[in-house]
Design an enzyme around this catalytic site. Structure first.
Site, PDB file in Angstrom:
ATOM      1  CG  ASP A 139     -14.514  22.451-115.479  1.00  0.00           C
ATOM      2  OD1 ASP A 139     -15.005  21.334-115.222  1.00  0.00           O
ATOM      3  OD2 ASP A 139     -13.411  22.818-115.048  1.00  0.00           O
ATOM      4  CG  HIS A 181     -12.775  18.936-115.239  1.00  0.00           C
ATOM      5  ND1 HIS A 181     -13.636  19.165-114.196  1.00  0.00           N
ATOM      6  CD2 HIS A 181     -11.640  18.439-114.684  1.00  0.00           C
ATOM      7  CE1 HIS A 181     -13.046  18.846-113.045  1.00  0.00           C
ATOM      8  NE2 HIS A 181     -11.834  18.394-113.320  1.00  0.00           N
ATOM      9  CD  GLU A 204      -9.898  17.426-110.178  1.00  0.00           C
ATOM     10  OE1 GLU A 204      -9.813  17.475-108.956  1.00  0.00           O
ATOM     11  OE2 GLU A 204     -10.608  18.221-110.832  1.00  0.00           O
TER      12      GLU A 204
HETATM   13  C1  ACM Z   1      -7.440  21.543-110.494  1.00  0.00           C
HETATM   14  O1  ACM Z   1      -7.524  22.261-109.490  1.00  0.00           O
HETATM   15  N1  ACM Z   1      -8.303  20.562-110.696  1.00  0.00           N
HETATM   16  C2  ACM Z   1      -6.399  21.751-111.479  1.00  0.00           C
END
Ligand code: ACM
Length: 529
Positions: free
Chosen positions: A192, A263, A326
């Protein structure tokens, strides 16, 4: 024998069997098996007990032997002629569903039969849950008759090891907790913005640089405070193999998550050439969503292919989770390369570019005979042809995907995010927000009513997620997951018509001595205050 004795004997013969079956005592079993009957009497396990098993069950025999030796100082008797016996048997005539098992017992014999080795393992967990704790040399369990099988094939738990790093000793404890509740998937969030945690031999900077950040957010996000303490860690490939083996011995599949195209800041801190700006950057120190993401260049696809090939070599799972959530499109919208690529590929917008990215990655993964899983954003701009969707922004992504005949794992924030508060925030340690009580988790039905019976078959099951922005220690992970994982374990194992929250709470209360014995931290707000 006088008349009084005869009357007494008659009374015993007539009424004892009725007393025995009508008084089904509460048992510390979670998930509750599909059918359980308790007869009068006990099966005593001691050094006189013999253990025999089908030849293919060496792993389960080893597990059972180790459990009894370590927890009760009992080593099973090798003399097959003496003592009572435990028999572990594969029975291919049981319903053709992995995990199905049955237990029958009398004082001389306890027979655990299963369709496959995982069923034997689940039967062993049921036996373990019935054992007293802190008792050595001789233990006993009630005489039970059980027939049991899981409702869902995906009974998952996730752990974010990027925001905070947890060593392999804790990962094993985490896996043990999953095993106790018959969960069978461990979704390991390894990369991440705030840390890359898996050694990749071809790109050593991913861990030399990407596994370390120069600070960490303290307090709540809104306070925007960051300390200046270097933080990090990573798993070597050998650590990871050790965890995979440990999990396999407990019938748990480990699914790695390698996040892309968003991420990705930790990877880009190590290799900025794979961002659109190519500018140097740092491993993330604040929580949230970063705009700096992988650029969909040929070089990036080559880099990710190398990484995924190493990952697929290590992990035997047929699934690779590639994230996909995201992904801000700011950098892509500014990038000449992206604009040109969209023209060349006839892509209407940045969402379609994201879909193009995921499809390219899916091809690499499919080429190795494996399947991608992505968060529900991968639906945007068109779903990759063979992808499994993990529905987290509610259930709608999962419903859409199931209607498109794609497998779905339900993990909606409303019921399955164990980083949310589980009790009144004033009395709880700082958490990310949200509120997901134990009762709410227990009320969850992974199969939405919006699906017809054919579409419903695409729901593989459900998963609890433990994101760790606000969870720094193993003990805090335990507190956030327990007892909510126990509730989810029953949700994914037992059919809705057999679920009963107050009965569950009673059984959970009976498990407190075990949780204490195993030094598992748990939130007690909703039961046995
Ligand atoms: C997430 O909680 N961004 C998958």
């Amino acid at each position: 024998m006088n008349l009084k004795h005869i009357r007494f004997l008659l009374f015993i013969m007539l009424y004892l069997p009725i007393l025995a079956v009508s008084e089904n005592p509460k048992l510390p079993l979670i998930p509750m098996p599909k059918n359980v009957k308790v007869n009068a009497g006990n099966f005593i396990i001691s050094k006189a007990t013999n253990l025999s098993a089908s030849a293919e069950l060496t792993n389960e025999v080893k597990y059972l032997n180790t459990y009894f030796k370590n927890n009760h100082q009992i080593v099973f008797n090798l003399d097959k002629k003496a003592g009572n016996k435990i028999v572990l048997k594969i029975n291919s005539l049981l319903p053709n569903l992995p995990g199905t098992y049955s237990i029958s017992s009398n004082s001389n014999e306890l027979i655990l039969e299963a369709f496959d080795a995982s069923g034997i393992f689940y039967g062993i967990q049921s036996i373990i849950q019935l054992l007293p704790i802190n008792q050595v040399n001789e233990v006993s369990i009630p005489l039970i008759q059980v027939s049991d099988q899981p409702k869902y094939q995906w009974r998952g738990m996730h752990l974010d090891c990027s925001r905070h790093f947890f060593n392999t000793t804790f990962i094993k404890k985490y896996i043990d907790m999953l095993a106790y509740y018959k969960m069978n998937k461990f979704h390991w969030h390894l990369t991440d913005d705030q840390g890359w945690r898996i050694e990749i031999k071809k790109y050593p900077k991913l861990t030399e640089v990407g596994a370390w950040r120069n600070g960490t957010m303290i307090g709540h996000y809104r306070d925007q405070k960051i300390d200046s303490i270097k933080y990090g860690g990573f798993y070597t490939q050998s650590d990871i193999k050790e965890i995979i083996t440990y999990a396999q011995e407990r019938h748990i599949e480990v699914i790695p998550e390698i996040e892309m195209p968003g991420h990705a800041l930790a990877a880009l801190a190590a290799y900025p050439e794979f961002s659109c700006s190519k500018l140097p950057t740092q491993v993330g120190t604040r929580w949230g969503v970063e705009t700096n993401v992988f650029c969909p260049s040929e070089e990036t696809f080559h880099f990710l292919e190398d990484i995924l090939n190493e990952v697929m070599e290590i992990f035997p799972s047929k699934y690779i989770h590639i994230g996909g959530d995201e992904v801000p499109k700011d950098e892509w919208n500014k990038s000449d390369l992206c604009q040109q690529l969209m023209k060349d590929q006839n892509l209407a917008d940045a969402n379609e570019l994201q879909s193009y990215f995921i499809r390219r990655i899916e091809k690499l993964v499919n080429k190795k005979g494996k399947t991608i899983i992505g968060w529900d954003e991968i639906l945007e701009g068109g779903l990759a042809p063979n992808a499994v969707v993990m529905s987290w922004r509610g259930e709608s992504g999962g419903i859409t995907a199931a209607k498109m005949k794609h497998p779905v794992i339900m993990s909606p924030g409303s019921h399955c995010y164990f980083d949310h508060y589980q009790a009144s925030p004033e009395k709880e340690p700082l958490a990310i927000g949200g509120f997901t009580s134990l009762e709410k988790v227990y009320s969850y039905n992974p199969t939405p009513i919006a699906l017809d019976s054919t579409e419903a078959t695409f729901i593989l099951g459900a998963q609890g997620n433990v994101w760790t922005e606000y969870i720094k220690t193993p003990s805090q992970v335990e507190y956030m997951m327990m007892p909510r994982m126990a509730a989810l374990a029953e949700v994914v194992w037992l059919s809705k018509d057999k679920q009963n929250y107050s009965d569950f709470l009673g059984r959970l209360t009976l498990q407190i001595p075990y949780l204490n014995y195993k030094k598992i931290n748990f939130c007690q707000t909703e039961f046995s205050k």
